[in-house]
Design a protein around this motif. Structure first.
Motif, PDB file in Angstrom:
ATOM      1  N   ASN A   1     -24.064  -0.919  35.895  1.00 37.16           N
ATOM      2  CA  ASN A   1     -24.275  -0.700  34.465  1.00 37.16           C
ATOM      3  C   ASN A   1     -25.555  -1.394  34.005  1.00 37.16           C
ATOM      4  N   SER A   2     -26.682  -1.003  34.591  1.00 37.27           N
ATOM      5  CA  SER A   2     -27.950  -1.670  34.275  1.00 37.27           C
ATOM      6  C   SER A   2     -29.068  -0.640  34.255  1.00 37.27           C
ATOM      7  N   TYR A   3     -30.110  -0.921  33.469  1.00 38.43           N
ATOM      8  CA  TYR A   3     -31.344  -0.154  33.640  1.00 38.43           C
ATOM      9  C   TYR A   3     -31.966  -0.644  34.945  1.00 38.43           C
ATOM     10  N   LYS A   4     -32.677   0.254  35.609  1.00 34.72           N
ATOM     11  CA  LYS A   4     -33.059  -0.062  36.988  1.00 34.72           C
ATOM     12  C   LYS A   4     -34.522  -0.455  37.170  1.00 34.72           C
ATOM     13  N   LEU A   5     -34.684  -1.406  38.088  1.00 35.06           N
ATOM     14  CA  LEU A   5     -36.011  -1.829  38.541  1.00 35.06           C
ATOM     15  C   LEU A   5     -36.193  -1.313  39.959  1.00 35.06           C
ATOM     16  N   SER A   6     -37.393  -0.903  40.280  1.00 33.33           N
ATOM     17  CA  SER A   6     -37.677  -0.542  41.668  1.00 33.33           C
ATOM     18  C   SER A   6     -37.436  -1.761  42.561  1.00 33.33           C
ATOM     19  N   LYS A   7     -36.842  -1.536  43.713  1.00 33.83           N
ATOM     20  CA  LYS A   7     -36.429  -2.653  44.588  1.00 33.83           C
ATOM     21  C   LYS A   7     -37.587  -3.575  44.970  1.00 33.83           C
ATOM     22  N   TYR A   8     -38.791  -3.014  45.041  1.00 37.84           N
ATOM     23  CA  TYR A   8     -39.921  -3.852  45.452  1.00 37.84           C
ATOM     24  C   TYR A   8     -40.230  -4.944  44.424  1.00 37.84           C
ATOM     25  N   ALA A   9     -39.716  -4.762  43.185  1.00 39.76           N
ATOM     26  CA  ALA A   9     -40.049  -5.699  42.110  1.00 39.76           C
ATOM     27  C   ALA A   9     -38.958  -6.745  41.866  1.00 39.76           C
ATOM     28  N   TYR A  10     -37.965  -6.805  42.731  1.00 42.26           N
ATOM     29  CA  TYR A  10     -36.873  -7.776  42.540  1.00 42.26           C
ATOM     30  C   TYR A  10     -37.352  -9.231  42.640  1.00 42.26           C
ATOM     31  N   GLY A  11     -38.213  -9.497  43.621  1.00 40.51           N
ATOM     32  CA  GLY A  11     -38.596 -10.884  43.904  1.00 40.51           C
ATOM     33  C   GLY A  11     -39.987 -11.222  43.426  1.00 40.51           C
ATOM     34  N   LYS A  12     -40.618 -12.177  44.105  1.00 46.06           N
ATOM     35  CA  LYS A  12     -41.963 -12.610  43.747  1.00 46.06           C
ATOM     36  C   LYS A  12     -42.972 -11.488  44.004  1.00 46.06           C
ATOM     37  N   ASP A  13     -43.979 -11.417  43.164  1.00 44.31           N
ATOM     38  CA  ASP A  13     -45.014 -10.394  43.287  1.00 44.31           C
ATOM     39  C   ASP A  13     -45.543 -10.356  44.726  1.00 44.31           C
ATOM     40  N   TYR A  14     -45.420  -9.178  45.336  1.00 50.99           N
ATOM     41  CA  TYR A  14     -45.755  -9.020  46.756  1.00 50.99           C
ATOM     42  C   TYR A  14     -47.223  -9.301  47.051  1.00 50.99           C
ATOM     43  N   HIS A  15     -48.097  -9.094  46.060  1.00 48.17           N
ATOM     44  CA  HIS A  15     -49.531  -9.336  46.299  1.00 48.17           C
ATOM     45  C   HIS A  15     -49.754 -10.760  46.807  1.00 48.17           C
ATOM     46  N   PHE A  16     -49.092 -11.729  46.142  1.00 42.76           N
ATOM     47  CA  PHE A  16     -49.274 -13.138  46.509  1.00 42.76           C
ATOM     48  C   PHE A  16     -48.637 -13.446  47.867  1.00 42.76           C
ATOM     49  N   VAL A  17     -47.430 -12.937  48.059  1.00 43.55           N
ATOM     50  CA  VAL A  17     -46.687 -13.227  49.290  1.00 43.55           C
ATOM     51  C   VAL A  17     -47.453 -12.705  50.508  1.00 43.55           C
ATOM     52  N   ILE A  18     -47.912 -11.465  50.418  1.00 45.19           N
ATOM     53  CA  ILE A  18     -48.575 -10.842  51.570  1.00 45.19           C
ATOM     54  C   ILE A  18     -49.979 -11.402  51.777  1.00 45.19           C
ATOM     55  N   LYS A  19     -50.683 -11.631  50.681  1.00 46.44           N
ATOM     56  CA  LYS A  19     -52.058 -12.170  50.795  1.00 46.44           C
ATOM     57  C   LYS A  19     -52.040 -13.503  51.554  1.00 46.44           C
ATOM     58  N   ASP A  20     -51.027 -14.336  51.257  1.00 46.94           N
ATOM     59  CA  ASP A  20     -50.915 -15.622  51.963  1.00 46.94           C
ATOM     60  C   ASP A  20     -50.713 -15.417  53.461  1.00 46.94           C
ATOM     61  N   LYS A  21     -49.852 -14.460  53.810  1.00 49.64           N
ATOM     62  CA  LYS A  21     -49.590 -14.185  55.225  1.00 49.64           C
ATOM     63  C   LYS A  21     -50.843 -13.626  55.917  1.00 49.64           C
TER      64      LYS A  21
END
Length: 308
Positions: free
Chosen positions: A90-110
């Motif tokens: 019973n929720s409006y939906k977010l795309s799964k990729y946006a659940y956590g921390k912004d991927y740009h930062f996570v991947i750029k670090d890796k």
């Protein structure tokens, strides 16, 4: 005995795996001949809508040697983001990729760690890291390097883990062993085309970006078009419909990146909670999230549009 090229290729792939990447494929940095007419046609048909930045750097999008001087190899990497928990029904939906921390930062670090590793282990290697933030056709490079095939919904697909992953690249001036593309396994399936409520997949392998729910809820800054009312299926940021219905995503496995874990409020908030969301709550829940891109006002606009 391994030659240096093979040795370096193996080193890079082993380190990519250690850093948590799902897979790593490598292709020669050269002009994307097959993509050029496709991209030109897509732009000419205005399928990018208000995303005017897609018109910029046409040549650079197709030729990595114009982005990174002297580049020889495109190292493509996949990082899984498929969640272990999803939002309440019973929720409006977010795309799964946006659940956590912004991927740009996570991947750029890796990617920075991987580039540093290459320079320390191999020597003077020049390169740049790309995460969806520069004119790089990441899906085309991933397909060219054998990481999957581009499905009818225009996302990269693999038989083993479906399509819920990010794609990133290191473009470097080091010659390596190159992978070869895999075959297309979409067959006669049209699940994604049939399921799209806004008919954004105009024909197999062609998505009209200007009709996509993700485009409306993230990229479009103006008012949402009235003719789309009732077609968003409760998606308030992004949309996963074409991926959710894809048979290959039965094989998706949960990610193991703690930074991609959802903020607890995202999982528990109901439609009523979202209706009443304040700017303070927005800032708290989406502090380091990709959702910040749409801003509080944008998310409120999307939520209002979803109401009857």
């Amino acid at each position: 005995m391994l030659n240096n090229k093979s040795k370096y290729t193996q080193l890079i792939k082993t380190e990519a795996k250690r850093l948590g990447f799902l897979s790593c494929g490598i292709s020669r940095a050269e002009f994307l001949e097959e993509e050029a007419p496709r991209l030109e046609s897509w732009l000419n048909k205005n399928m990018h809508g208000e995303m005017r930045y897609m018109e910029n750097h046409f040549d650079k999008r197709l030729d990595p040697t114009l982005l990174v001087e002297g580049s020889k190899s495109v190292v493509s990497l996949l990082l899984n983001y498929y969640p272990n928990q999803e939002q309440t029904a019973n929720s409006y939906k977010l795309s799964k990729y946006a659940y956590g921390k912004d991927y740009h930062f996570v991947i750029k670090d890796k990617l920075k760690l991987l580039l540093t590793f290459i320079q320390e282990e191999i020597g003077e290697v020049y390169g740049r890291a790309f995460v969806d933030s520069a004119p790089v056709l990441d899906k085309a490079w991933a397909a060219k390097s054998g990481l999957g095939w581009i499905g009818k919904h225009s996302n990269l697909l693999t038989q083993k883990v479906g399509s819920f992953y990010f794609i990133a690249e290191l473009i470097i001036d080091l010659e390596l062993d190159y992978d070869t593309p895999v075959t297309d396994h979409c067959g006669t399936c049209t699940a994604c085309i049939d399921a799209c409520p806004t008919e954004a997949i105009t024909e197999p392998y062609v998505v009209d970006g200007s009709k996509c729910i993700s485009y409306f809820t993230i990229e479009l800054k103006d008012n949402l078009p009235t003719e789309m009312k009732g077609k968003f299926n409760d998606w308030m940021f992004g949309c996963d419909i074409c991926q959710d219905v894809c048979p290959w995503n039965r094989f998706s496995k949960s990610h193991n990146e703690p930074l991609f874990n959802a903020h607890p409020d995202i999982l528990s908030m109901t439609k009523k909670d979202w209706d009443e969301i304040t700017e303070d709550t927005f800032k708290k829940v989406f502090k380091a999230s990709a959702v910040k891109r749409t801003k509080y006002s944008g998310l409120k606009r999307n939520i209002e549009f979803l109401k009857d």
